[in-house]
Motif scaffolding. Structure first.
Motif, mmCIF file in Angstrom:
data_model
loop_
_atom_site.group_PDB
_atom_site.id
_atom_site.type_symbol
_atom_site.label_atom_id
_atom_site.label_comp_id
_atom_site.label_asym_id
_atom_site.label_seq_id
_atom_site.Cartn_x
_atom_site.Cartn_y
_atom_site.Cartn_z
ATOM 1 N N SER A 14 0.820 -1.216 0.000
ATOM 2 C CA SER A 14 0.000 0.000 0.000
ATOM 3 C C SER A 14 0.850 1.262 0.000
ATOM 4 N N LEU A 15 2.169 1.112 0.167
ATOM 5 C CA LEU A 15 3.061 2.256 0.210
ATOM 6 C C LEU A 15 3.897 2.334 -1.059
ATOM 7 N N SER A 16 4.346 3.512 -1.383
ATOM 8 C CA SER A 16 5.233 3.692 -2.534
ATOM 9 C C SER A 16 6.621 3.177 -2.184
ATOM 10 N N PRO A 17 7.479 2.911 -3.201
ATOM 11 C CA PRO A 17 8.861 2.500 -2.911
ATOM 12 C C PRO A 17 9.574 3.499 -2.001
ATOM 13 N N GLU A 18 9.323 4.777 -2.211
ATOM 14 C CA GLU A 18 9.972 5.797 -1.381
ATOM 15 C C GLU A 18 9.500 5.712 0.065
ATOM 16 N N GLU A 19 8.200 5.453 0.253
ATOM 17 C CA GLU A 19 7.674 5.346 1.613
ATOM 18 C C GLU A 19 8.195 4.092 2.309
ATOM 19 N N ASN A 20 8.290 2.985 1.564
ATOM 20 C CA ASN A 20 8.874 1.777 2.142
ATOM 21 C C ASN A 20 10.323 2.020 2.551
ATOM 22 N N GLN A 21 11.078 2.720 1.707
ATOM 23 C CA GLN A 21 12.472 3.004 2.023
ATOM 24 C C GLN A 21 12.585 3.908 3.243
ATOM 25 N N ARG A 22 11.656 4.867 3.350
ATOM 26 C CA ARG A 22 11.674 5.746 4.518
ATOM 27 C C ARG A 22 11.448 4.956 5.800
ATOM 28 N N MET A 23 10.492 4.013 5.763
ATOM 29 C CA MET A 23 10.232 3.199 6.944
ATOM 30 C C MET A 23 11.441 2.334 7.288
ATOM 31 N N LEU A 24 12.079 1.764 6.246
ATOM 32 C CA LEU A 24 13.264 0.940 6.482
ATOM 33 C C LEU A 24 14.375 1.771 7.109
ATOM 34 N N ASP A 25 14.611 2.956 6.560
ATOM 35 C CA ASP A 25 15.668 3.815 7.092
ATOM 36 C C ASP A 25 15.378 4.218 8.535
ATOM 37 N N GLU A 26 14.119 4.589 8.801
ATOM 38 C CA GLU A 26 13.752 5.018 10.149
ATOM 39 C C GLU A 26 13.897 3.879 11.149
ATOM 40 N N TYR A 27 13.418 2.690 10.760
ATOM 41 C CA TYR A 27 13.522 1.542 11.660
ATOM 42 C C TYR A 27 14.980 1.168 11.901
#
Length: 363
Positions: free
Chosen positions: A273-286
């Motif tokens: 449900s998220l864009s590639p950029e949003e997935n990457q943001r979550m990965l980076d934040e986590y």
């Protein structure tokens, strides 16, 4: 009148340790960390060189010092599947055999250096270390992670963290239930360990300072050591209201007897449900939050003493059990005892199991 018996202060003991590194597979980085430019590895009390062959594309790891005049091969260059010393241009093949000396008519028969066993798996590069110089033990390679190959997960987000102590201190965490509250501000609802052969597993359910499941809900964590230095953890929960499932990699590699590097990695199941950029943001934040969490351990490890006779209480996890399991990798293969590898289970806190929590979350 009774005279109170005087109790002597407890004496902390740390046994003398010869230079020896545990037998097993060690991660040196992800696949992208080794290229056709030689890479220096300061590990196991020595220096190695890792490079990717120009012809075969495979990773090769050799002793880094040229036995001719001591040149450092990691400062040289790759030619074909060989690495060339920058000092006198002696060329060393992937098997460790010298295959060219540009000014010599005959290569000396003794011109051989150690070639280290290498494994590429799950997007990672591993090297085999054995104090007896035996070949890798069949069946002790890290299991294939089908998630990494599926395309449904991110690649590893990697970090290297230096630590000033023995690698065993990190492995103790597998059984150290009591440190999660003071160090990681986590609550533990259930905590169980199993061991068998070269595997040691931690099953935990509780709250977490990074992941949550709803408001104050539960996360699940299954951490598995395959050998002395390759540990992967699968965690479920949510972050910022988004369900998350992550794989963590924690693989330490000794620099010497008093220092090691943690090769830490995070893989995340992509949220469609998220864009590639949003997935990457979550990965980076986590990932960054986990690095912060790890540094809570690092602050302890860098300042604590080595203690071989820890004074335990009835609420502690099975520290002696995990240390006995770990000791098999410091023992010659012929001398491994049944009690170091036999199947055992220890329940420190009996509560909801990982499977029960996951089943309830699916409903």
């Amino acid at each position: 009148m009774t005279v109170q018996q005087k109790i002597e202060p407890y004496v902390i003991k740390a046994e003398p340790r010869p230079e020896r590194y545990a037998r097993g597979w060690y991660v040196i980085g992800n696949a992208a960390s080794v290229t056709t430019t030689p890479r220096m590895l300061e590990v196991f009390g020595t220096k190695l060189v890792a490079y990717r062959g120009e012809d075969d594309g495979a990773v090769h790891i050799l002793d880094a010092y040229c036995p001719h005049m001591g040149g450092d091969l990691s400062g040289g260059k790759v030619c074909g599947n060989s690495v060339v010393c920058p000092f006198h241009l002696w060329s060393w093949g992937a098997d460790g055999v010298c295959d060219d000396i540009p000014y010599a008519k005959k290569i000396p028969d003794k011109a051989v250096i150690k070639s280290w066993p290498v494994l590429e798996r799950n997007g990672l590069v591993l090297v085999w270390q054995d104090p007896e110089n035996n070949a890798p033990i069949p069946g002790q390679e890290p299991a294939e992670m089908t998630d990494w190959y599926s395309g449904e997960w991110t690649d590893w987000e990697m970090r290297a963290i230096p630590i000033k102590t023995l690698g065993r201190e990190l492995v103790d965490n597998m059984a150290d239930m009591a440190h999660f509250g003071p160090i990681h501000y986590s609550t533990v609802k259930s905590f169980r360990n199993t061991m068998e052969g070269h595997k040691f597993v931690q099953y935990m359910v509780g709250g977490h300072q990074i992941l949550t499941e709803g408001d104050g809900g539960l996360i699940t964590s299954v951490a598995t050591y395959e050998g002395p230095a390759y540990m992967t953890t699968t965690m479920t929960g949510s972050m910022d209201g988004h369900p998350m499932t992550v794989h963590l990699l924690v693989s330490h590699i000794p620099v010497d007897m008093g220092n090691f590097i943690i090769n830490f990695g995070v893989m995340m199941r992509k949220d469609p449900s998220l864009s590639p950029e949003e997935n990457q943001r979550m990965l980076d934040e986590y990932t960054e939050k986990n690095i912060e969490s790890f540094h809570q351990d690092v602050a302890i490890w860098n300042n604590k003493c080595i203690i071989d006779n820890p004074l335990m209480c009835d609420g502690d996890g099975p520290i002696h059990m995990v240390r006995k399991w770990y000791s098999q990798f410091m023992t010659n293969v012929a001398d491994i005892r049944p009690d170091q590898v036999k199947a055992r289970e220890h329940v420190t806190i009996d509560g909801p199991t990982v499977d029960e929590v996951l089943a309830a979350q699916r409903q």
